[in-house]
Design a protein around this motif. Structure first.
Motif, PDB file in Angstrom:
ATOM      1  N   LEU A  94       2.081  10.539  13.908  1.00  0.00           N
ATOM      2  CA  LEU A  94       1.136  11.239  12.950  1.00  0.00           C
ATOM      3  C   LEU A  94       1.846  10.928  11.975  1.00  0.00           C
ATOM      4  CD1 LEU A  94      -0.228  13.804  15.268  1.00  0.00           C
ATOM      5  CD2 LEU A  94      -1.212  11.976  14.695  1.00  0.00           C
ATOM      6  N   ILE A  95       0.958  11.128  10.500  1.00  0.00           N
ATOM      7  CA  ILE A  95       1.177  10.710   8.925  1.00  0.00           C
ATOM      8  C   ILE A  95       0.452  12.306   8.966  1.00  0.00           C
ATOM      9  CG2 ILE A  95       2.691   9.058   9.116  1.00  0.00           C
ATOM     10  CD1 ILE A  95       0.132   7.675   7.646  1.00  0.00           C
ATOM     11  N   GLU A  96       0.194  13.142   8.112  1.00  0.00           N
ATOM     12  CA  GLU A  96      -0.230  13.952   6.960  1.00  0.00           C
ATOM     13  C   GLU A  96      -0.545  13.366   5.769  1.00  0.00           C
ATOM     14  OE1 GLU A  96      -0.334  18.351   5.937  1.00  0.00           O
ATOM     15  OE2 GLU A  96      -0.661  17.882   7.741  1.00  0.00           O
ATOM     16  N   ALA A  97      -2.165  13.418   5.291  1.00  0.00           N
ATOM     17  CA  ALA A  97      -2.278  12.317   3.635  1.00  0.00           C
ATOM     18  C   ALA A  97      -2.085  14.032   3.049  1.00  0.00           C
ATOM     19  CB  ALA A  97      -3.537  11.975   3.736  1.00  0.00           C
ATOM     20  N   GLU A  98      -1.642  13.021   1.541  1.00  0.00           N
ATOM     21  CA  GLU A  98      -1.498  14.453   0.490  1.00  0.00           C
ATOM     22  C   GLU A  98      -2.755  15.865   1.097  1.00  0.00           C
ATOM     23  OE1 GLU A  98       0.767  13.456  -3.445  1.00  0.00           O
ATOM     24  OE2 GLU A  98      -1.578  13.003  -3.107  1.00  0.00           O
ATOM     25  N   ASP A  99      -3.960  14.833   0.623  1.00  0.00           N
ATOM     26  CA  ASP A  99      -5.434  15.774   1.144  1.00  0.00           C
ATOM     27  C   ASP A  99      -5.307  16.758   2.948  1.00  0.00           C
ATOM     28  OD1 ASP A  99      -5.958  14.124   3.146  1.00  0.00           O
ATOM     29  OD2 ASP A  99      -7.640  13.429   2.212  1.00  0.00           O
ATOM     30  N   GLY A 100      -4.324  16.018   3.123  1.00  0.00           N
ATOM     31  CA  GLY A 100      -4.354  16.999   4.453  1.00  0.00           C
ATOM     32  C   GLY A 100      -4.634  16.192   5.748  1.00  0.00           C
ATOM     33  N   SER A 101      -5.737  15.086   4.960  1.00  0.00           N
ATOM     34  CA  SER A 101      -5.689  14.334   6.727  1.00  0.00           C
ATOM     35  C   SER A 101      -4.952  14.043   7.203  1.00  0.00           C
ATOM     36  CB  SER A 101      -6.411  13.334   6.067  1.00  0.00           C
ATOM     37  OG  SER A 101      -7.586  13.155   5.023  1.00  0.00           O
ATOM     38  N   ALA A 102      -5.129  14.226   8.886  1.00  0.00           N
ATOM     39  CA  ALA A 102      -4.385  13.595  10.034  1.00  0.00           C
ATOM     40  C   ALA A 102      -5.171  11.804  10.481  1.00  0.00           C
ATOM     41  CB  ALA A 102      -4.916  14.415  10.778  1.00  0.00           C
ATOM     42  N   ILE A 103      -3.553  11.285  10.581  1.00  0.00           N
ATOM     43  CA  ILE A 103      -3.831  10.272  10.756  1.00  0.00           C
ATOM     44  C   ILE A 103      -2.611   9.403  11.813  1.00  0.00           C
ATOM     45  CG2 ILE A 103      -3.365   7.766   9.906  1.00  0.00           C
ATOM     46  CD1 ILE A 103      -3.776   9.366   7.177  1.00  0.00           C
ATOM     47  N   ASP A 104      -3.485   8.740  13.357  1.00  0.00           N
ATOM     48  CA  ASP A 104      -1.934   8.043  14.251  1.00  0.00           C
ATOM     49  C   ASP A 104      -1.955   6.751  13.528  1.00  0.00           C
ATOM     50  OD1 ASP A 104      -1.465   8.363  16.754  1.00  0.00           O
ATOM     51  OD2 ASP A 104      -2.773   6.569  17.007  1.00  0.00           O
ATOM     52  N   VAL A 105      -0.691   6.569  13.809  1.00  0.00           N
ATOM     53  CA  VAL A 105       0.175   5.549  13.571  1.00  0.00           C
ATOM     54  C   VAL A 105       0.674   5.113  15.311  1.00  0.00           C
ATOM     55  CG1 VAL A 105       2.123   4.337  12.533  1.00  0.00           C
ATOM     56  CG2 VAL A 105       0.531   6.270  11.271  1.00  0.00           C
ATOM     57  N   VAL A 106       0.085   3.438  14.577  1.00  0.00           N
ATOM     58  CA  VAL A 106       0.565   2.624  16.441  1.00  0.00           C
ATOM     59  C   VAL A 106       1.491   1.670  15.506  1.00  0.00           C
ATOM     60  CG1 VAL A 106       0.306   1.236  18.481  1.00  0.00           C
ATOM     61  CG2 VAL A 106      -1.133   3.023  18.223  1.00  0.00           C
ATOM     62  N   ILE A 135       5.578   9.525   2.638  1.00  0.00           N
ATOM     63  CA  ILE A 135       4.908   8.321   2.740  1.00  0.00           C
ATOM     64  C   ILE A 135       4.373   8.903   1.423  1.00  0.00           C
ATOM     65  CG2 ILE A 135       2.696   7.004   3.228  1.00  0.00           C
ATOM     66  CD1 ILE A 135       2.847   9.728   5.338  1.00  0.00           C
ATOM     67  N   ASP A 136       4.949   7.522   0.568  1.00  0.00           N
ATOM     68  CA  ASP A 136       4.378   7.110  -0.779  1.00  0.00           C
ATOM     69  C   ASP A 136       4.440   6.028  -1.415  1.00  0.00           C
ATOM     70  OD1 ASP A 136       4.742   7.771  -3.925  1.00  0.00           O
ATOM     71  OD2 ASP A 136       7.105   7.236  -3.790  1.00  0.00           O
ATOM     72  N   GLY A 137       3.059   5.340  -2.014  1.00  0.00           N
ATOM     73  CA  GLY A 137       2.771   4.470  -2.066  1.00  0.00           C
ATOM     74  C   GLY A 137       1.560   4.489  -3.098  1.00  0.00           C
ATOM     75  N   PRO A 138       0.800   3.356  -4.040  1.00  0.00           N
ATOM     76  CA  PRO A 138      -0.435   3.562  -4.916  1.00  0.00           C
ATOM     77  C   PRO A 138      -1.157   3.702  -3.994  1.00  0.00           C
ATOM     78  CG  PRO A 138       0.828   1.430  -3.935  1.00  0.00           C
ATOM     79  CD  PRO A 138       1.259   2.174  -3.806  1.00  0.00           C
ATOM     80  N   ARG A 139      -0.799   3.693  -2.275  1.00  0.00           N
ATOM     81  CA  ARG A 139      -2.556   4.368  -2.245  1.00  0.00           C
ATOM     82  C   ARG A 139      -2.881   5.198  -0.878  1.00  0.00           C
ATOM     83  NH1 ARG A 139      -6.111  -0.885  -0.402  1.00  0.00           N
ATOM     84  NH2 ARG A 139      -7.840   0.789   0.090  1.00  0.00           N
ATOM     85  N   LEU A 140      -1.095   5.294  -0.562  1.00  0.00           N
ATOM     86  CA  LEU A 140      -1.540   6.686  -0.290  1.00  0.00           C
ATOM     87  C   LEU A 140       0.003   7.574  -0.044  1.00  0.00           C
ATOM     88  CD1 LEU A 140      -2.603   7.730   2.806  1.00  0.00           C
ATOM     89  CD2 LEU A 140      -1.405   6.975   3.870  1.00  0.00           C
ATOM     90  N   VAL A 181       0.867  -1.469   0.165  1.00  0.00           N
ATOM     91  CA  VAL A 181      -0.159   0.073   0.109  1.00  0.00           C
ATOM     92  C   VAL A 181       0.876   1.317  -0.220  1.00  0.00           C
ATOM     93  CG1 VAL A 181      -2.351  -0.848   0.761  1.00  0.00           C
ATOM     94  CG2 VAL A 181      -0.023  -0.904   2.467  1.00  0.00           C
ATOM     95  N   PHE A 182       1.981   1.291  -0.012  1.00  0.00           N
ATOM     96  CA  PHE A 182       2.978   2.232   0.029  1.00  0.00           C
ATOM     97  C   PHE A 182       4.358   2.296   1.404  1.00  0.00           C
ATOM     98  CE2 PHE A 182       0.054   2.834   3.983  1.00  0.00           C
ATOM     99  CZ  PHE A 182       0.846   3.373   5.545  1.00  0.00           C
ATOM    100  N   GLU A 183       5.604   2.732   1.188  1.00  0.00           N
ATOM    101  CA  GLU A 183       6.630   2.715   2.194  1.00  0.00           C
ATOM    102  C   GLU A 183       6.736   4.296   2.833  1.00  0.00           C
ATOM    103  OE1 GLU A 183      10.202   1.140   0.565  1.00  0.00           O
ATOM    104  OE2 GLU A 183      10.651   3.613   0.804  1.00  0.00           O
ATOM    105  N   LEU A 184       6.838   3.950   4.226  1.00  0.00           N
ATOM    106  CA  LEU A 184       7.562   5.180   4.729  1.00  0.00           C
ATOM    107  C   LEU A 184       8.831   5.002   4.545  1.00  0.00           C
ATOM    108  CD1 LEU A 184       4.866   3.871   7.743  1.00  0.00           C
ATOM    109  CD2 LEU A 184       4.414   6.284   6.910  1.00  0.00           C
ATOM    110  N   ARG A 185       9.151   6.580   4.667  1.00  0.00           N
ATOM    111  CA  ARG A 185      10.734   6.409   4.755  1.00  0.00           C
ATOM    112  C   ARG A 185      10.644   7.666   6.274  1.00  0.00           C
ATOM    113  NH1 ARG A 185      14.787   5.753   2.699  1.00  0.00           N
ATOM    114  NH2 ARG A 185      15.759   7.714   2.289  1.00  0.00           N
ATOM    115  N   VAL A 186      10.778   7.284   7.977  1.00  0.00           N
ATOM    116  CA  VAL A 186      10.722   8.063   8.577  1.00  0.00           C
ATOM    117  C   VAL A 186      11.891   8.689   9.476  1.00  0.00           C
ATOM    118  CG1 VAL A 186      10.175   7.699  11.071  1.00  0.00           C
ATOM    119  CG2 VAL A 186       8.703   6.800   9.952  1.00  0.00           C
ATOM    120  N   GLU A 187      12.017   9.300   9.514  1.00  0.00           N
ATOM    121  CA  GLU A 187      13.315  10.853   9.802  1.00  0.00           C
ATOM    122  C   GLU A 187      13.865  10.070  11.005  1.00  0.00           C
ATOM    123  OE1 GLU A 187      15.767  14.252   8.425  1.00  0.00           O
ATOM    124  OE2 GLU A 187      14.091  14.033   8.325  1.00  0.00           O
TER     125      GLU A 187
END
Length: 157
Positions: free
Chosen positions: A77-89, A46-51, A15-21
């Protein structure tokens, strides 16, 4: 025709790859059996076919090493391209023998196939467009790169 017993074989959808600094870990302390550290998360992509989007500089990874195995517990926390906030555990395990750790700490690139660095995700968001993240189990194959933790994220089918 073979009789179905209702059991599924797992499938994975990339779905995507995270590159977490990350910045330098903060050592909390050591006991006779474990060593606790916290690694601040300072950004990423975050870069991938779904996010697509970015990793916000909010959060950290608490990790405890017991022998050759490290247990990971990250929240950010991540922020999608559309500005949506997403909590990650994101919780998981890292296991590398002494020779592999020596190569890693020497700056050598190590592939996912050489290192047991696996994670499982839980996401939360109020965004309808990203609700799919809250309705399935996701797993990751991780690898370290200088200043980053890179995780290829898959939806478990």
């Amino acid at each position: 025709m073979a009789e179905s017993n209702g059991l599924l074989e797992p499938t994975l959808e990339f779905v995507f790859e995270l590159r977490v600094e990350v910045s330098e870990p903060i050592r909390v302390g050591r006991t006779a059996s474990e060593d606790l550290n916290v690694t601040p998360i300072v950004g990423g992509t975050i870069d991938g076919p779904r996010l697509r989007g970015k990793v916000l500089g909010v959060g950290a990874d608490w990790w405890v090493t017991r022998g050759a195995t490290t247990q990971l517990d990250a929240r950010y926390l991540i922020e999608a391209e559309d500005g949506s906030a997403i909590d990650v555990v994101n919780r998981g395990y890292w296991h590398a023998g002494p020779e592999l750790e020596k190569r890693l700490f020497g700056g050598e690139a190590v592939g996912e196939d050489e290192l047991y660095y696996r994670t499982a995700f839980a996401f939360q968001t109020g965004s309808e467009a990203h609700r799919w993240l809250t309705e399935a189990q996701f797993v990751g194959y991780a690898r370290p790169e200088p200043g980053f933790v890179c995780i290829r994220v898959f939806r478990l089918g």
